[in-house]
Design an enzyme around this catalytic site. Structure first.
Site, PDB file in Angstrom:
ATOM      1  N   LYS A  46      58.003  37.586  14.563  1.00 30.47           N
ATOM      2  CA  LYS A  46      58.610  38.908  14.434  1.00 30.47           C
ATOM      3  C   LYS A  46      59.747  39.082  15.437  1.00 30.47           C
ATOM      4  CE  LYS A  46      56.781  42.581  16.471  1.00 30.47           C
ATOM      5  NZ  LYS A  46      57.868  43.349  17.159  1.00 30.47           N
ATOM      6  N   ASN A  47      59.525  38.612  16.664  1.00 28.11           N
ATOM      7  CA  ASN A  47      60.498  38.835  17.730  1.00 28.11           C
ATOM      8  C   ASN A  47      61.733  37.954  17.612  1.00 28.11           C
ATOM      9  OD1 ASN A  47      58.860  40.782  18.826  1.00 28.11           O
ATOM     10  ND2 ASN A  47      57.950  39.442  20.352  1.00 28.11           N
ATOM     11  N   ARG A 120      63.551  50.383  17.373  1.00 28.32           N
ATOM     12  CA  ARG A 120      64.659  50.314  18.320  1.00 28.32           C
ATOM     13  C   ARG A 120      65.688  49.258  17.927  1.00 28.32           C
ATOM     14  NH1 ARG A 120      63.336  52.747  23.451  1.00 28.32           N
ATOM     15  NH2 ARG A 120      61.328  53.759  23.298  1.00 28.32           N
ATOM     16  N   CYS A 144      56.822  51.530  19.888  1.00 26.87           N
ATOM     17  CA  CYS A 144      55.449  51.647  20.367  1.00 26.87           C
ATOM     18  C   CYS A 144      55.424  52.271  21.758  1.00 26.87           C
ATOM     19  CB  CYS A 144      54.776  50.273  20.421  1.00 26.87           C
ATOM     20  SG  CYS A 144      54.187  49.678  18.821  1.00 26.87           S
ATOM     21  N   ASP A 334      51.960  40.296  25.445  1.00 25.21           N
ATOM     22  CA  ASP A 334      51.376  40.459  24.106  1.00 25.21           C
ATOM     23  C   ASP A 334      50.079  39.676  23.943  1.00 25.21           C
ATOM     24  OD1 ASP A 334      53.696  41.837  22.370  1.00 25.21           O
ATOM     25  OD2 ASP A 334      54.585  40.408  23.755  1.00 25.21           O
ATOM     26  N   VAL A 356      54.639  43.650  32.977  1.00 24.60           N
ATOM     27  CA  VAL A 356      55.785  43.726  32.065  1.00 24.60           C
ATOM     28  C   VAL A 356      55.963  45.131  31.509  1.00 24.60           C
ATOM     29  CG1 VAL A 356      56.814  42.790  29.957  1.00 24.60           C
ATOM     30  CG2 VAL A 356      55.527  41.291  31.500  1.00 24.60           C
TER      31      VAL A 356
END
Length: 462
Positions: A46-47, A120, A144, A334, A356
């Site tokens: 996804k990133n 975003r 989020c 994550d 983070v």
């Protein structure tokens, strides 16, 4: 605690995300205590995928991106590209996307806002659009609620390249009357988003850009691979310095996206927490070395294969660990949320120090309700440098185990926390109801089907 308005927004957002990928219902009832066993397949990260789609705006010819997952974040970016005149079509193979930017055009605030929702991602459109059109528009941005992700630094970076930023009541308008030029940028923290912004802006800026303190995550490196395929000139030094020589023209690319290591780690944690055995097809060792080390220390086992990684609970007691999240090559933020579920079963005291995002422990309240023994602290419980030690944030967790989780009614707070709640429900004795599961569709492709393949006992409700 969230307000009633925030709760209503959260439910609406979850339903929209789920509906975007065909998920019928936003609530799942899980009968836990069954080991997850079987094989699932990963697609692209996804990133990386969403940023690779934005990069297609920079090309003068079509791009082909492979292994694109069917997740709601991809649908959002696809919609944003289409309102800007990019023709997006499905390729011959499942997961193939063809992105043709030949007819790029400006889009209205309302159209951008309708597709962006709380994402975003529009801020990353700005550099490419300033190159292609000389102007860009973005609405108010969301995301989020896991911590502060201000866009002010993105705007300052764009100003450094020569953008003129005008804040309006409904968003922000940018222009580049004199074009964009190379710049010297030093990040106070290796931010992934800021590094992406610099890369997507600098590759066609006039002159040389030097970025110090850059993020070097595998997804960043894969984005650099894509930009180089398009004709960019990018050098990455060993001291987190990236130099970009701007070029006048970029072409389209053909690229198979890097696998989603966050999803791989999530299923690995699910295997460990449920006494399961999951083969994660497409996972690779190189990008997961840090996770694999911690997984083994906790008591998990894994086998590396050419086509994926098998994660399983080998028997015996799980062991407590101390985890401090960090930017790559550290332990990813994550990864900690899914692994916390397994740590509730470890014999002893585990510590998770989050460095983070300052508000990543919102998912813990539900775990405590389910029987976990977890204490949250404002102090830095670890020796790693941390930005939040003096800022009054709950960013350290102490997990004491083993404890048995029992079923409960849970409401998903965010993407990774949501998947962690699924793992908790799958681990718990009895029945749990997890609502707002559509949020999980932001980053986990076909997770309902994958649960079925792994033998989970559940019902999806409307």
């Amino acid at each position: 605690m969230s307000t009633p308005d925030e709760d209503a927004h959260n439910r609406e957002e979850a339903q929209n995300h789920g509906a975007a990928v065909g998920l019928r219902g936003d609530k799942i009832t899980i009968r836990g205590g069954i080991p997850l066993v079987g094989r699932i397949e990963l697609k692209g990260a996804k990133n990386l995928v969403t940023k690779a789609m934005v990069a297609a705006l920079l090309g003068e010819s079509p791009s082909v991106l492979k292994d694109v997952p069917n997740i709601s974040d991809v649908r959002i970016v696809r919609g944003l590209l289409e309102v800007h005149g990019v023709k997006v079509t499905d390729g011959d193979e499942p997961g193939d996307l063809i992105l043709d930017p030949v007819d790029v055009e400006s889009a209205h605030f309302a159209d951008i806002d309708a597709h962006a929702g709380s994402s975003r991602i529009p801020i990353l459109f700005c550099g490419p659009l300033l190159h292609r059109l000389g102007e860009a528009f973005i609405p108010d941005l969301g995301g989020c609620r896991i911590g502060d992700r201000p866009i002010d630094y993105h705007l300052e970076v764009l100003r450094t390249f020569g953008a003129v930023v005008e804040k309006l009541p409904n968003g922000i308008r940018m222009s580049a009357p004199n074009g964009l030029h190379g710049a010297k940028v030093e990040l106070p923290y290796p931010s992934v988003g800021a590094t992406e912004q610099v890369l997507l802006t600098a590759v066609r800026a006039d002159g040389i850009t030097e970025l110090k303190g850059a993020a070097i995550e595998p997804e960043i490196m894969d984005l650099i691979n894509i930009l180089q395929k398009m004709g960019a000139i990018i050098t990455v030094d060993t001291d987190r310095v990236i130099r970009i020589e701007g070029v006048e023209r970029l072409e389209g690319y053909q690229h198979r996206a890097l696998f989603d290591r966050n999803e791989a780690a999530s299923w690995a944690a699910a295997a460990l927490a449920t006494d399961g055995d999951i083969f994660v097809g497409g996972a690779r060792q190189a990008e997961m070395i840090t996770f694999l080390n911690v997984f083994r220390k906790v008591g998990g086992a894994f086998d590396i294969h050419d086509d994926g990684i098998r994660f399983y609970h080998p028997g015996g007691d799980l062991k407590p660990v101390i985890i401090e999240t960090d930017v790559h090559p550290g332990f990813m933020t994550d990864w900690q949320q899914p692994l916390v579920i397994a740590l509730t079963r470890a014999h002893g005291v585990s510590i998770v120090h989050e460095t983070v995002y300052e508000q990543r422990f919102g998912f813990v309240d539900a775990l405590i309700e389910m029987g976990a023994t977890i204490q949250i602290h404002k102090e830095c419980l670890g020796g790693h440098p941390c930005r939040f030690g003096q800022r009054n944030f709950n960013h350290s967790a102490v997990i004491t185990g083993p404890t048995k989780l029992h079923g409960a009614d849970i409401e998903v707070p965010d993407l990774r926390g949501g998947f962690s709640h699924l793992i908790a429900a799958l681990t718990a004795e009895g029945t749990s109801t997890v609502s707002n599961v559509g949020i999980i569709s932001r980053g986990y492709e076909n997770f309902i089907t994958k649960l079925q393949l792994l033998g989970a006992d559940f019902d999806l409700e409307g």
